[in-house]
Design a protein around this motif. Structure first.
Motif, PDB file in Angstrom:
ATOM      1  N   PHE A   8       0.832  -1.204   0.000  1.00  0.00           N
ATOM      2  CA  PHE A   8       0.000   0.000   0.000  1.00  0.00           C
ATOM      3  C   PHE A   8       0.868   1.255   0.000  1.00  0.00           C
ATOM      4  CE2 PHE A   8      -2.373   3.116   2.765  1.00  0.00           C
ATOM      5  CZ  PHE A   8      -3.252   3.538   1.769  1.00  0.00           C
ATOM      6  N   ILE A   9       1.889   1.286   0.848  1.00  0.00           N
ATOM      7  CA  ILE A   9       2.779   2.449   0.919  1.00  0.00           C
ATOM      8  C   ILE A   9       3.520   2.626  -0.410  1.00  0.00           C
ATOM      9  CG2 ILE A   9       4.793   3.446   2.089  1.00  0.00           C
ATOM     10  CD1 ILE A   9       2.181   3.427   3.765  1.00  0.00           C
ATOM     11  N   MET A  77      -7.053   4.030   7.511  1.00  0.00           N
ATOM     12  CA  MET A  77      -7.655   2.707   7.367  1.00  0.00           C
ATOM     13  C   MET A  77      -8.601   2.648   6.174  1.00  0.00           C
ATOM     14  SD  MET A  77      -8.206   1.431  11.316  1.00  0.00           S
ATOM     15  CE  MET A  77      -9.025   2.881  11.921  1.00  0.00           C
ATOM     16  N   ARG A  78      -9.347   3.732   5.952  1.00  0.00           N
ATOM     17  CA  ARG A  78     -10.249   3.789   4.791  1.00  0.00           C
ATOM     18  C   ARG A  78      -9.459   3.628   3.489  1.00  0.00           C
ATOM     19  NH1 ARG A  78     -13.710   8.215   7.047  1.00  0.00           N
ATOM     20  NH2 ARG A  78     -15.678   7.234   7.617  1.00  0.00           N
ATOM     21  N   ALA A  79      -8.363   4.392   3.391  1.00  0.00           N
ATOM     22  CA  ALA A  79      -7.548   4.330   2.184  1.00  0.00           C
ATOM     23  C   ALA A  79      -6.939   2.945   2.002  1.00  0.00           C
ATOM     24  CB  ALA A  79      -6.445   5.392   2.250  1.00  0.00           C
ATOM     25  N   PHE A  83      -7.824   0.280  -1.038  1.00  0.00           N
ATOM     26  CA  PHE A  83      -6.761  -0.259  -1.895  1.00  0.00           C
ATOM     27  C   PHE A  83      -6.840  -1.789  -1.954  1.00  0.00           C
ATOM     28  CE2 PHE A  83      -2.490  -2.224  -1.603  1.00  0.00           C
ATOM     29  CZ  PHE A  83      -2.018  -1.962  -2.885  1.00  0.00           C
ATOM     30  N   LEU A  84      -7.018  -2.428  -0.806  1.00  0.00           N
ATOM     31  CA  LEU A  84      -7.078  -3.889  -0.754  1.00  0.00           C
ATOM     32  C   LEU A  84      -8.305  -4.427  -1.492  1.00  0.00           C
ATOM     33  CD1 LEU A  84      -6.105  -4.479   3.004  1.00  0.00           C
ATOM     34  CD2 LEU A  84      -4.621  -4.679   1.000  1.00  0.00           C
ATOM     35  N   MET A  89      -7.833  -8.199  -2.706  1.00  0.00           N
ATOM     36  CA  MET A  89      -7.149  -8.880  -1.601  1.00  0.00           C
ATOM     37  C   MET A  89      -8.060  -9.085  -0.393  1.00  0.00           C
ATOM     38  SD  MET A  89      -3.290  -7.272  -1.817  1.00  0.00           S
ATOM     39  CE  MET A  89      -3.718  -5.648  -2.466  1.00  0.00           C
ATOM     40  N   ILE A  90      -9.203  -8.380  -0.377  1.00  0.00           N
ATOM     41  CA  ILE A  90     -10.226  -8.605   0.647  1.00  0.00           C
ATOM     42  C   ILE A  90     -11.585  -8.642  -0.046  1.00  0.00           C
ATOM     43  CG2 ILE A  90      -8.943  -7.573   2.579  1.00  0.00           C
ATOM     44  CD1 ILE A  90     -10.614  -5.025   2.190  1.00  0.00           C
ATOM     45  N   ASP A  91     -12.587  -9.200   0.651  1.00  0.00           N
ATOM     46  CA  ASP A  91     -13.917  -9.360   0.053  1.00  0.00           C
ATOM     47  C   ASP A  91     -14.856  -8.204   0.372  1.00  0.00           C
ATOM     48  OD1 ASP A  91     -13.103 -11.878  -0.885  1.00  0.00           O
ATOM     49  OD2 ASP A  91     -13.604 -12.798   1.051  1.00  0.00           O
TER      50      ASP A  91
END
Length: 295
Positions: A8-9, A77-79, A83-84, A89-91
């Motif tokens: 992410f970074i 956390m929102r960002a 991104f995920l 990478m997440i549902d």
């Protein structure tokens, strides 16, 4: 989860071009959040739910974190979850419909013109460090640039012949800012009389150097401004942004255009600049209350 933070970074740095300090802030927020999850036996971000985020934000509040800090953590956390989710990478995104805490807008502390003059008159012009400090303080007040932008300046960023400087703000956005005659003279004096005496390596491009001949750090400047504030007997709380706030407020008090001030400060949104109009209005009320016989 640490590897996902690194991805992410990297995305923020390469795709979004965010500044180094912003990247550090995102990373710090997310590492602390992941640490909280792991303490609660959650080792997969797909397992996180809205309740986990609320518990983390409540934990920050219990530890006495400011509302602005909690709000920033939620933004990080929102960002991150956005991104995920985009990358599959997440549902689901647990931050959906999670409200940010309301932040009370506090007016920034500013110095009066007399206090600024006392601060700027502090450096000893007979010393190498004093000439440098005078140049930095005059430059900050003359341009309103951030301290991070000040210490990031290279010699090539300042055009002494034309009287302007070039700096790179948030998101690496370039802006050109004019220099007043006093700041121009102070910076010229520093370049001609002081910088070469601090320089150790001829290839060094940094404009402002410490006593090791290297780029002055934000922490180094912070110590400098606190020293001169104490010497000037300024009782107000001084922050690295104090001269930036004072620059904007004094310009608006003297009739400067809000859009012009926004451009010089490098604000993406004019609503950020408008806080200084609230400040000038509150100052006008003070003047009225003291001066009007029937106030």
């Amino acid at each position: 989860m640490d590897k996902l933070i690194e991805r992410f970074i990297h995305y923020l740095a390469v795709e979004r071009g965010l500044a180094h300090n912003t990247l550090e802030s995102y990373q710090r927020d997310l590492v602390q959040y992941v640490g909280f999850l792991e303490k609660n036996e959650i080792h997969d971000l797909n397992q996180t739910r809205r309740a986990n985020l609320i518990a983390y934000l409540a934990d920050l509040q219990r530890r006495g974190r400011a509302t602005s800090t909690i709000s920033r953590n939620l933004a990080s956390m929102r960002a991150f979850y956005g991104f995920l989710l985009r990358d599959g990478m997440i549902d689901q995104d647990p931050t959906t419909n999670l409200e940010s805490p309301k932040i009370e807008k506090r007016l920034p502390k500013v110095l009066s013109v007399q206090e600024v003059e006392a601060l700027l008159d502090g450096p000893d012009y007979g010393t190498v460090a004093g000439i440098r400090d005078k140049a930095m303080l005059e430059l900050l007040y003359a341009t309103g640039i951030r301290v991070s932008e000040l210490v990031s300046l290279n010699c090539s960023d300042v055009n002494l012949n034309m009287g302007f400087l070039k700096c790179y703000g948030k998101g690496s956005k370039e802006r050109i800012i004019p220099l007043g005659s006093v700041a121009l003279k102070s910076v010229s004096d520093y370049v001609m009389r002081s910088r070469n005496k601090l320089l150790r390596d001829q290839s060094e491009e940094s404009l402002f150097l410490n006593h090791h001949g290297q780029r002055l750090s934000r922490q180094g400047f912070w110590k400098i401004i606190k020293k001169y504030a104490m010497a000037a007997a300024i009782s107000k709380e001084i922050t690295p942004h104090t001269l930036r706030h004072s620059f904007a407020t004094h310009l608006l008090e003297n009739g400067a255009d809000l859009r012009a001030v926004q451009e010089m400060l490098g604000h993406a949104d004019i609503s950020t600049t408008q806080i200084y109009t609230h400040l000038t209005k509150s100052r006008l009320k003070e003047v009225y209350a003291k001066a009007h016989p029937r106030a």
